[in-house]
Design an enzyme around this catalytic site. Structure first.
Site, mmCIF file in Angstrom:
data_model
loop_
_atom_site.group_PDB
_atom_site.id
_atom_site.type_symbol
_atom_site.label_atom_id
_atom_site.label_comp_id
_atom_site.label_asym_id
_atom_site.label_seq_id
_atom_site.Cartn_x
_atom_site.Cartn_y
_atom_site.Cartn_z
ATOM 1 N N LYS A 155 41.564 -62.450 -10.373
ATOM 2 C CA LYS A 155 41.886 -61.017 -10.331
ATOM 3 C C LYS A 155 43.095 -60.785 -9.431
ATOM 4 O O LYS A 155 44.027 -60.080 -9.798
ATOM 5 C CB LYS A 155 40.684 -60.212 -9.819
ATOM 6 N N GLN A 160 32.673 -57.224 -5.975
ATOM 7 C CA GLN A 160 32.219 -58.299 -6.870
ATOM 8 C C GLN A 160 30.686 -58.395 -6.835
ATOM 9 O O GLN A 160 30.087 -58.525 -5.771
ATOM 10 C CB GLN A 160 32.853 -59.632 -6.429
ATOM 11 N N ASP A 199 35.674 -50.375 -11.787
ATOM 12 C CA ASP A 199 34.655 -51.060 -12.589
ATOM 13 C C ASP A 199 33.869 -50.054 -13.438
ATOM 14 O O ASP A 199 33.134 -50.454 -14.342
ATOM 15 C CB ASP A 199 33.665 -51.801 -11.663
#
Ligand code: NDP
Length: 297
Positions: free
Chosen positions: A54, A98, A121
């Site tokens: 990422k 995460q 997200d």
């Protein structure tokens, strides 16, 4: 008949190129650099690989990338304090925590502490609600990538029968909402579904997000259907090494479907590209700028 291969790797590469162009324009015209902060707690090797990728792809797109790697024993209050700090940092437009988090941390609490405008997200309860009510939201990256591939393949998805296999909060449910938003007729299947082969036999679109290697054989699929395989499963090979397979048995599905995403090289590469897209979108929204075309569902 052999199905058309939907090349997610190539699509993701072209999406990243478009994102980098938008970033260049944001810098030149507005003095803005979209910024993404990724927070990882603990030393899970798979998560560390994702986070490294990422960061690399964020920088390659010309964006500002920050990584916070915290020890596994980090307290909830310390993690929340970091999120607070990132929420108020004007250089950061997207925050990703995460998952999974270590057991002592409450994932819902942590995710819902992120400013919804920076929740790239799309897991914050506000964004879930906005998506569910058909309003502008941050959309979870994997389902967003799937819809982009489908729209690129079909143009319009209106009226198509779609079956989403899997009802998780990160893939199955938002995927179904997005397909509904595209005016598909949507069915969600899960582990208690009674006759999955019958459902799949009537589906123009199958999105498989189960996490069970090759569980959907080709003969369950309607001839000519489009198959989006989200599953990523590692299975042993005869030589003692391992390989990745999806939730659909690619070999048998390929001779029956009209189009299919491979694993690897299908949905997987789209997820990080959509994370970058969401960060650019968040940056534009925060600054009241027109959203670039082609980066949202
Ligand atoms: P979850 O384990 O959270 O959800 C799996 C879903 O599959 C559940 O809803 C479960 O039903 C359903 N299911 C399990 N067994 C069956 C069955 N026999 N028939 C029908 N449905 C079944 O997984 P995720 O949604 O997080 O991930 C799914 C897959 O996608 C995994 O392989 C994961 O690695 C992959 N993935 C890939 C990403 C990418 O970037 N390409 C990103 C995210 C995930 P129930 O709810 O009843 O238990």
């Amino acid at each position: 008949m052999s199905a058309q291969i939907i090349d997610g790797k190539a699509f993701a590469a072209s999406l990243r190129t478009r994102i980098a162009e938008h970033v260049t324009r944001l810098k030149a015209d507005h003095g803005l650099t979209p910024g993404l902060a990724v927070v990882i707690v603990g030393e899970d090797p798979a998560s560390q690989v994702y986070v490294r990728n990422k960061g690399k792809q964020t920088r390659e797109a010309g964006m500002h990338s920050v990584e916070h790697a915290l020890p596994a024993e980090t307290s909830e209050s310390d993690l929340l304090a970091l999120i607070d700090q990132l929420n108020s940092d004007p250089a950061i437009h997207g925050i990703l925590v995460q998952l999974p988090l270590p057991d002592h941390l409450n994932e819902d609490l942590v995710i819902n502490a992120i400013d919804p405008a920076k929740d790239v997200d799309g897991f914050h309860i506000s964004n879930v609600g906005l998506l569910g009510t058909g309003q502008k939201s941050m959309v979870p990256c994997t389902p967003l990538g799937c819809v982009m591939l489908l729209k690129d393949h079909y143009g319009s998805l209106e009226g198509l029968n779609a079956v989403v296999v899997g009802r998780s909060n990160i893939v199955g449910k938002p995927m179904a909402q997005l397909l509904l938003g595209q005016s598909c007729t949507v069915t969600i299947a899960h582990s208690r579904t009674k006759d999955l082969p019958k459902l799949l036999g009537e589906a123009d679109i199958v999105v498989a997000a189960v996490g069970r290697p090759e569980m959907i054989p080709g003969d369950w699929i309607k001839p000519g259907a489009t198959i989006i395989d989200v599953g990523i499963n590692r299975i042993p090979k005869e030589d003692g090494k391992t390989r990745l397979v999806g939730d659909v048995d690619f070999a048998s599905a390929q001779s029956r479907a009209g189009a299919i995403t491979p694993v690897p090289g299908g949905v997987g590469p789209m997820t990080i590209a959509c994370l970058l897209a969401n960060t650019v979108t968040a940056c534009c929204r925060t600054h009241g700028l027109a959203e670039p075309d082609g980066l949202t569902a």
